[in-house]
Enzyme design. Structure first.
Site, mmCIF file in Angstrom:
data_model
loop_
_atom_site.group_PDB
_atom_site.id
_atom_site.type_symbol
_atom_site.label_atom_id
_atom_site.label_comp_id
_atom_site.label_asym_id
_atom_site.label_seq_id
_atom_site.Cartn_x
_atom_site.Cartn_y
_atom_site.Cartn_z
ATOM 1 N N HIS A 72 -3.582 1.459 -2.580
ATOM 2 C CA HIS A 72 -4.884 1.757 -1.975
ATOM 3 C C HIS A 72 -5.697 2.787 -2.764
ATOM 4 C CE1 HIS A 72 -1.659 3.887 0.159
ATOM 5 N NE2 HIS A 72 -2.443 4.919 0.090
ATOM 6 N N CYS A 94 -4.858 -2.175 -5.673
ATOM 7 C CA CYS A 94 -5.196 -3.563 -5.326
ATOM 8 C C CYS A 94 -6.590 -3.890 -5.875
ATOM 9 C CB CYS A 94 -5.181 -3.724 -3.810
ATOM 10 S SG CYS A 94 -5.769 -5.331 -3.309
ATOM 11 N N GLU A 124 -7.243 5.741 1.277
ATOM 12 C CA GLU A 124 -8.160 4.726 0.713
ATOM 13 C C GLU A 124 -9.607 5.181 0.918
ATOM 14 O OE1 GLU A 124 -7.818 0.664 2.283
ATOM 15 O OE2 GLU A 124 -9.866 0.275 1.634
ATOM 16 N N SER A 215 0.984 3.302 8.415
ATOM 17 C CA SER A 215 0.250 2.172 7.829
ATOM 18 C C SER A 215 -0.955 1.822 8.694
ATOM 19 C CB SER A 215 1.181 0.964 7.698
ATOM 20 O OG SER A 215 0.434 -0.224 7.651
ATOM 21 N N ASN A 217 -3.092 -0.691 8.549
ATOM 22 C CA ASN A 217 -3.240 -2.078 9.027
ATOM 23 C C ASN A 217 -2.197 -2.417 10.079
ATOM 24 O OD1 ASN A 217 -1.181 -4.169 7.748
ATOM 25 N ND2 ASN A 217 -1.543 -2.581 6.238
HETATM 26 FE FE1 F3S Z 1 -5.276 -5.408 -1.083
HETATM 27 FE FE2 F3S Z 1 -5.935 -6.549 1.126
HETATM 28 FE FE3 F3S Z 1 -3.492 -5.916 0.731
HETATM 29 S S1 F3S Z 1 -7.064 -4.967 0.099
HETATM 30 S S2 F3S Z 1 -3.559 -4.115 -0.558
HETATM 31 S S3 F3S Z 1 -4.651 -7.461 -0.417
HETATM 32 S S4 F3S Z 1 -4.567 -5.729 2.647
#
Ligand code: F3S
Length: 295
Positions: A72, A94, A124, A215, A217
């Site tokens: 991130h 990413c 992030e 986390s 998400n």
């Molecule tokens: Fe990238 Fe999406 Fe995973 S931004 S790190 S592919 S949740």
């Protein structure tokens, strides 16, 4: 008893890529570090440490060792400092996060007041903020927006937010400016995972959300599920309570983008042990007998 796993559970593209980059780098270098945890999963970070990839929190702790940049991302000034100190950088950010950082910089350069939808304490978001050379507004809810009127507002989002949250923010911003530019930076992996989880939660008596308590998400999945049905957020199988399954028929499992497969399998095994009527033979999600991926 049905135990089903939400589609797209577990590692997303960016996390898989970051772990692969780290493991390949560990084969090349004897002593290597990540600056901050490479992903938000304490068990995976511990696993990597056992493979020689240590986590340091400050540049001063790097000691010139090759350094992996987490999925991130890191702040722009920190990145620059690594370069000026001639530290070898292995960038596992990413690509979708990198793109969001570029949008942050671009919107500021074009004169937009940057508004970030996200958690102001999340790394992030801190990194995104650093790509602006002007004051940034960070909100996790439209209620946090300031009362002033702006000429031009540019919006980006932390990659793990929901589309609904972004729509709400955009609606609240329209009366606050003359021009509004929105870059939809919500990652598809996140929205797809959330939709599959919502679908499964609606068909379940109980949801178990697996993933790091740090986390973003995973916490979002837990928040979404708990609005629909009884939900438990766990990191490891040992946290499961046998009593959770009393009078339940349909158990739904889902896992964040940074949850490794082996933890999902362990959780399933533990549920099997609690229920006593599922025989486990598999070592991967795809092989777990009776483990149905939600269509
Ligand atoms: Fe990238 Fe999406 Fe995973 S931004 S790190 S592919 S949740």
């Amino acid at each position: 008893m049905n135990v089903r796993l939400a589609k797209n559970s577990g590692f997303c593209f960016g996390v898989k890529r970051a772990i692969n980059i780290a493991l390949e780098a560990a084969e090349k270098y004897d002593d290597i570090v990540t600056l901050g945890p490479i992903i938000h999963n304490p068990q995976m970070v511990k696993n990597l440490k056992e493979q020689g990839i240590r986590n340091v929190m400050k540049i001063s702790e790097i000691n010139k060792r090759p350094t992996i940049i987490r999925s991130h991302g890191i702040k722009k000034d920190v990145f620059e400092k690594l370069k000026t100190e001639h530290i070898e950088i292995i960038n596992a950010t990413c690509p979708y996060v990198s793109k969001t950082q570029q949008y942050a910089e671009q919107l500021c350069n074009e004169g937009y007041q940057l508004v970030i939808l996200g958690d102001k304490d999340h790394p992030e978001v801190n990194a995104l903020q650093s790509y602006s050379n002007k004051k940034v507004i960070i909100v996790s809810d439209p209620k946090e927006l300031p009362g002033n009127h702006f000429n031009k507002i540019g919006v980006i989002s932390q990659t793990t937010r929901t589309i609904e949250d972004l729509k709400d923010l955009v609606s609240s911003l329209i009366p606050k400016c003359r021009e509004l530019k929105v870059m939809n930076t919500i990652c598809n992996a996140t929205s797809v995972r959330q939709s599959a989880t919502i679908k499964l939660a609606k068909e379940s008596d109980l949801m178990i959300v697996i993933g790091g308590k740090n986390s973003s998400n995973t916490k979002m999945l837990a928040r979404i599920c708990s609005k629909i049905i009884e939900t438990h957020h766990i990191e490891v199988a040992e946290e499961i309570g046998k009593e959770w399954f009393n009078n339940k028929c349909d158990i739904g499992l889902t896992a964040g983008a940074s949850t490794p497969d082996w933890i999902i399998v362990e959780v399933y095994n533990k549920i099997s042990e609690c229920l006593g009527d599922i025989i486990m033979k598999a070592s991967s999600i795809a092989d777990i007998p009776g483990f149905k991926e939600k269509k």
